[in-house]
Design an enzyme around this catalytic site. Structure first.
Site, mmCIF file in Angstrom:
data_model
loop_
_atom_site.group_PDB
_atom_site.id
_atom_site.type_symbol
_atom_site.label_atom_id
_atom_site.label_comp_id
_atom_site.label_asym_id
_atom_site.label_seq_id
_atom_site.Cartn_x
_atom_site.Cartn_y
_atom_site.Cartn_z
ATOM 1 N N ASP A 148 -5.751 -5.734 -1.515
ATOM 2 C CA ASP A 148 -6.706 -4.839 -0.692
ATOM 3 C C ASP A 148 -5.829 -3.518 -0.096
ATOM 4 O O ASP A 148 -4.713 -4.024 0.630
ATOM 5 C CB ASP A 148 -7.209 -5.540 0.280
ATOM 6 N N TYR A 164 -3.020 3.652 4.220
ATOM 7 C CA TYR A 164 -1.987 2.924 4.118
ATOM 8 C C TYR A 164 -0.721 3.504 3.542
ATOM 9 O O TYR A 164 0.362 3.531 3.568
ATOM 10 C CB TYR A 164 -1.922 1.591 3.578
ATOM 11 N N LYS A 177 -10.085 2.307 0.347
ATOM 12 C CA LYS A 177 -11.045 2.808 1.278
ATOM 13 C C LYS A 177 -10.874 4.217 1.557
ATOM 14 O O LYS A 177 -9.968 4.896 1.441
ATOM 15 C CB LYS A 177 -10.498 1.926 2.726
ATOM 16 N N HIS A 219 -14.034 3.154 5.483
ATOM 17 C CA HIS A 219 -13.216 2.617 6.430
ATOM 18 C C HIS A 219 -13.561 2.125 7.706
ATOM 19 O O HIS A 219 -13.358 1.055 8.414
ATOM 20 C CB HIS A 219 -11.895 3.279 6.325
HETATM 21 P P1 NAD Z 1 -2.972 -10.444 9.139
HETATM 22 O O1 NAD Z 1 -3.906 -11.450 10.028
HETATM 23 O O2 NAD Z 1 -3.097 -10.856 7.518
HETATM 24 O O3 NAD Z 1 -1.587 -10.717 9.685
HETATM 25 C C1 NAD Z 1 -0.330 -10.427 9.081
HETATM 26 C C2 NAD Z 1 0.730 -11.102 9.836
HETATM 27 O O4 NAD Z 1 0.662 -12.494 9.604
HETATM 28 C C3 NAD Z 1 2.059 -10.814 8.861
HETATM 29 O O5 NAD Z 1 2.684 -9.662 9.231
HETATM 30 C C4 NAD Z 1 2.912 -12.191 9.397
HETATM 31 O O6 NAD Z 1 3.614 -11.741 10.390
HETATM 32 C C5 NAD Z 1 1.877 -13.109 9.578
HETATM 33 N N1 NAD Z 1 1.859 -14.275 8.508
HETATM 34 C C6 NAD Z 1 1.518 -13.989 7.296
HETATM 35 N N2 NAD Z 1 1.287 -15.219 6.660
HETATM 36 C C7 NAD Z 1 1.968 -16.021 7.301
HETATM 37 C C8 NAD Z 1 2.218 -17.356 7.113
HETATM 38 N N3 NAD Z 1 2.092 -18.079 5.913
HETATM 39 N N4 NAD Z 1 2.900 -17.995 8.332
HETATM 40 C C9 NAD Z 1 2.940 -17.674 9.675
HETATM 41 N N5 NAD Z 1 2.792 -16.170 9.509
HETATM 42 C C10 NAD Z 1 2.120 -15.091 8.630
HETATM 43 O O7 NAD Z 1 -3.049 -9.048 9.420
HETATM 44 P P2 NAD Z 1 -3.554 -7.753 8.633
HETATM 45 O O8 NAD Z 1 -2.174 -7.793 7.591
HETATM 46 O O9 NAD Z 1 -3.787 -6.694 9.537
HETATM 47 O O10 NAD Z 1 -4.702 -8.125 7.781
HETATM 48 C C11 NAD Z 1 -4.888 -8.619 6.395
HETATM 49 C C12 NAD Z 1 -5.143 -7.265 5.545
HETATM 50 O O11 NAD Z 1 -6.663 -6.918 5.853
HETATM 51 C C13 NAD Z 1 -4.363 -6.161 5.696
HETATM 52 O O12 NAD Z 1 -3.294 -6.429 5.063
HETATM 53 C C14 NAD Z 1 -5.199 -4.954 5.131
HETATM 54 O O13 NAD Z 1 -5.316 -5.183 3.745
HETATM 55 C C15 NAD Z 1 -6.615 -5.406 5.755
HETATM 56 N N6 NAD Z 1 -7.068 -4.742 6.991
HETATM 57 C C16 NAD Z 1 -8.129 -3.809 7.026
HETATM 58 C C17 NAD Z 1 -8.387 -3.168 8.324
HETATM 59 C C18 NAD Z 1 -9.431 -2.557 8.174
HETATM 60 O O14 NAD Z 1 -9.663 -1.800 9.332
HETATM 61 N N7 NAD Z 1 -10.409 -2.478 7.302
HETATM 62 C C19 NAD Z 1 -7.417 -3.207 9.320
HETATM 63 C C20 NAD Z 1 -6.426 -4.247 9.296
HETATM 64 C C21 NAD Z 1 -6.235 -4.996 8.119
#
Ligand code: NAD
Length: 279
Positions: free
Chosen positions: A46, A51, A76, A109
């Protein structure tokens, strides 16, 4: 490791329920991070134009040697590309950077309601799908009022709505609307982006201790049992491995219900932007 389940979309296509999100991975690190994820067994990536790392995703895909049909790639359309024919240019640029001739899923998005151009953007995505540049199309951060307008004005149902969703911010109004219309929920920020003490709460650490799993695995398993599509982000190999290893255990109904009760209604648990105000 058990295979990743495939979720059926209403348009007849399928999506791996678990993937890898690359938000905030710096462009120069993205090829290495995605290569690592593909080597570990992730097949759903994704990303988004905003990004700034689609090229790195593309290089990792090209270097992987994996057949195109083994991969599921989402990107997106950014908020300043909704008007006129700009969505056509934007998707062509994303495909160029990704090195692909089609994406599996293309999303609007954010609704950016103040600009009042998301219906037009959606109409353009319908054309992009019809020309074969995206196999499926959907939206992100759309609330029920935004979704209802798309249904009323185009009659094409988004395959997914990708929304901020984690235990403190469960958005029951959005998930109910989507369930009623066959729109699949993709949960972004599934771990709350690490912005609150989610992984230390007893509702999470208790089952983790009982099941011999990590708190992150318990939260991700909670998402999967609710049918959400998730793509947690990490660049650490041990966490990437952990986030993929979710299919050899199950939460009980009581454990799921205890995490359900962590919801903070009215947006109090939101960690990202409010879709009604983001321009
Ligand atoms: P997430 O909830 O996946 O959090 C990521 C954070 O969680 C990492 O930086 C790390 O600190 C922690 N983490 C990950 N694995 C872990 C583990 N096993 N143990 C402990 N901590 C851990 O947040 P995200 O990255 O914002 O969301 C996932 C994906 O969603 C993004 O990478 C992106 O592709 C998507 N996204 C979309 C939008 C949108 O507006 N559509 C916005 C934000 C994110």
């Amino acid at each position: 490791m058990s295979p990743i389940p495939q979720i059926a979309l209403t348009d007849g296509h399928r999506i791996p329920q678990l993937g890898y999100g690359v938000f905030k991975i710096p462009p120069e690190q993205t090829e290495r991070a995605v290569t690592q994820a593909l080597e570990l067994g992730y097949r759903h990536i994704d990303t988004a134009a905003v990004y700034g790392n689609e090229s790195g995703v593309g290089r990792a895909i090209a270097a992987s040697g994996l057949a195109r049909e083994e991969l599921f790639v989402t990107t997106k359309l950014w908020n300043d590309r909704h008007d006129g024919d700009d969505p056509d240019t934007a998707v062509a640029q994303s495909l160029e950077r990704l090195g692909l001739d089609r994406v599996d899923l293309y999303l609007v998005h954010w609704p950016t309601p103040a600009a009042d151009n998301y219906v037009h953007a959606w109409e353009k995505l319908i054309g992009i799908r019809d020309r074969g540049l995206a196999t499926s199309i959907g939206v992100s951060n759309f609330l029920p009022g935004h979704l209802q307008r798309l249904l009323d004005e185009t009659a094409v149902v988004p395959a997914v709505d990708q929304i901020e969703l984690h235990p403190a911010h469960q958005q029951p109004e959005v998930t109910a609307f989507c369930a009623a219309h066959g729109i699949r929920i993709e949960a972004w920020g599934p771990l709350g982006q690490g912005k609150y003490d989610l992984l230390e709460l007893p509702e999470v650490t208790g089952p983790a201790a009982e099941l011999g799993r990590t708190p992150a695995q318990v939260v991700l398993r909670w998402h999967l049992q609710h049918g959400h599509i998730v793509f947690p982000k990490s660049v650490h190999p041990e966490r990437l491995r952990e986030n993929l290893d979710l299919f050899g255990f199950e939460l009980s109904d009581a454990q799921v219900a205890a995490i359900d009760a962590l919801d903070r209604p009215g947006g109090a648990g939101r960690v990202g932007p409010d879709p009604t105000v983001l321009a």
